[in-house]
Scaffold this active site. Structure first.
Site, PDB file in Angstrom:
ATOM      1  CB  ALA A  17       0.797  -3.605   3.006  1.00 17.66           C
ATOM      2  CB  CYS A  18      -2.614  -1.196  -0.430  1.00 14.18           C
ATOM      3  SG  CYS A  18      -3.237  -0.437  -1.944  1.00 14.18           S
ATOM      4  N   GLY A  19      -0.591   1.638  -0.636  1.00 13.77           N
ATOM      5  CA  GLY A  19      -0.637   3.092  -0.638  1.00 13.77           C
ATOM      6  C   GLY A  19      -1.976   3.645  -1.093  1.00 13.77           C
ATOM      7  NE  ARG A  47       0.409   3.730   3.270  1.00 15.76           N
ATOM      8  CZ  ARG A  47       1.147   2.890   2.553  1.00 15.76           C
ATOM      9  NH1 ARG A  47       1.006   1.566   2.721  1.00 15.76           N
ATOM     10  NH2 ARG A  47       2.005   3.324   1.663  1.00 15.76           N
ATOM     11  CG  ASN A  54      -3.293  -4.540   2.211  1.00 13.84           C
ATOM     12  OD1 ASN A  54      -2.541  -4.391   3.177  1.00 13.84           O
ATOM     13  ND2 ASN A  54      -3.000  -5.338   1.200  1.00 13.84           N
TER      14      ASN A  54
END
Length: 274
Positions: A10-12, A15, A8
């Site tokens: 949008a998820c740190g 990432r 995802n």
């Protein structure tokens, strides 16, 4: 090695795990699971490979978990799987899969558990804190002993059985902290958590999160900690004060509680979740 990450962007945490995989020598497949969700059968397989229950695979924060009534204990595994397929935002992230294993890599550093090797250059995560390696060590480790003495933490029992300890280090090998726990059924008593003089500011929460993830892997689902001076730090990262009289007998009977920590030490607790 073939590796798949259910990602995802949008998820740190997702990432950060992806960034490590891109640095490692793997044949990487990135699956944007919000738009290409896994099938029910694949989710069941991920549960089996990771050792997580289906309920432990679900993300509650920022999802329609409660609105769908999934917080009710009566909701069975099949219904949970159906909800995850229909609402992939419910799938916690990131799941990383190799030919033989799967792991929910929270914190992101736990992706290293799946890799044979990785580059030994340091790099920072999205929040600016360094990516850490977790190394199991025995209680007899001299550097652990010295670090605890320097931090004014108990050392009398560190070589006893049922103690588990780790060294936390940067990817280039620089040691930045230590920590450990005792497992008592579904409860874990965190202990011996300290930073070294080379530890960067803000690294403490990362140490504790990694320690909690290891305790989770060892079967614990609630953590306790006894502390004299660090109660504000632990409260800030989700621990709550507990009356010693209400704590589980196994926790109250530890040497930490009975002998090594004074009666004035605060007892705090929090659930262990990924």
């Amino acid at each position: 090695m073939n590796v798949t990450i259910y990602h995802n962007p949008a998820c740190g945490t997702s990432r950060n795990a992806l960034a490590m995989l891109e640095r490692a020598d793997v044949d990487l497949t990135v699956v944007p699971y919000l738009t290409k969700p896994p099938t029910k059968e694949r989710l069941r397989e991920l549960s089996h490979l990771s050792g997580l229950t289906v309920r432990e695979m679900i993300r509650e924060k920022g999802t329609p978990f409660k609105e769908l009534g999934l917080d009710q204990p009566s909701v069975d595994e099949e219904a949970l799987l159906d909800a995850m397929v229909a609402n992939p935002i419910l799938i916690n992230r990131p799941f990383v899969v190799t030919p033989t294993q799967a792991k929910l890599c929270r914190p992101s550093e736990t992706v290293l558990d799946l890799l044979r090797d990785w580059p030994r250059q340091n790099f920072n995560k999205d929040d600016g804190t360094p990516f850490l390696e977790v190394v199991p060590i025995p209680g007899s480790d001299d550097d652990l002993h010295d670090a605890l003495v320097n931090a004014n933490l108990p050392v009398d029992d560190i070589e006893e059985s049922s103690r588990t300890f780790f060294r936390f280090q940067l990817l280039d090998g620089l040691v930045v902290g230590y920590g450990g726990y005792e497992i008592h059924g579904r409860d874990a008593l965190l202990r011996s958590v300290c930073r070294t003089e080379w530890s960067a500011k803000g690294i403490g929460p990362s140490l504790v999160q990694l320690l909690l993830s290891r305790a989770f892997d060892d079967g614990a689902r609630r953590a306790f900690v006894l502390t004299e001076g660090a109660a504000p730090f632990f409260r800030k990262i989700g621990f709550n004060d507990v009356d010693r009289a209400t704590a589980p007998e196994a926790i109250r009977s530890t040497r930490q509680a009975l002998e090594l920590c004074p009666a004035s030490a605060a007892l705090l607790s929090r659930a262990i979740t990924l």
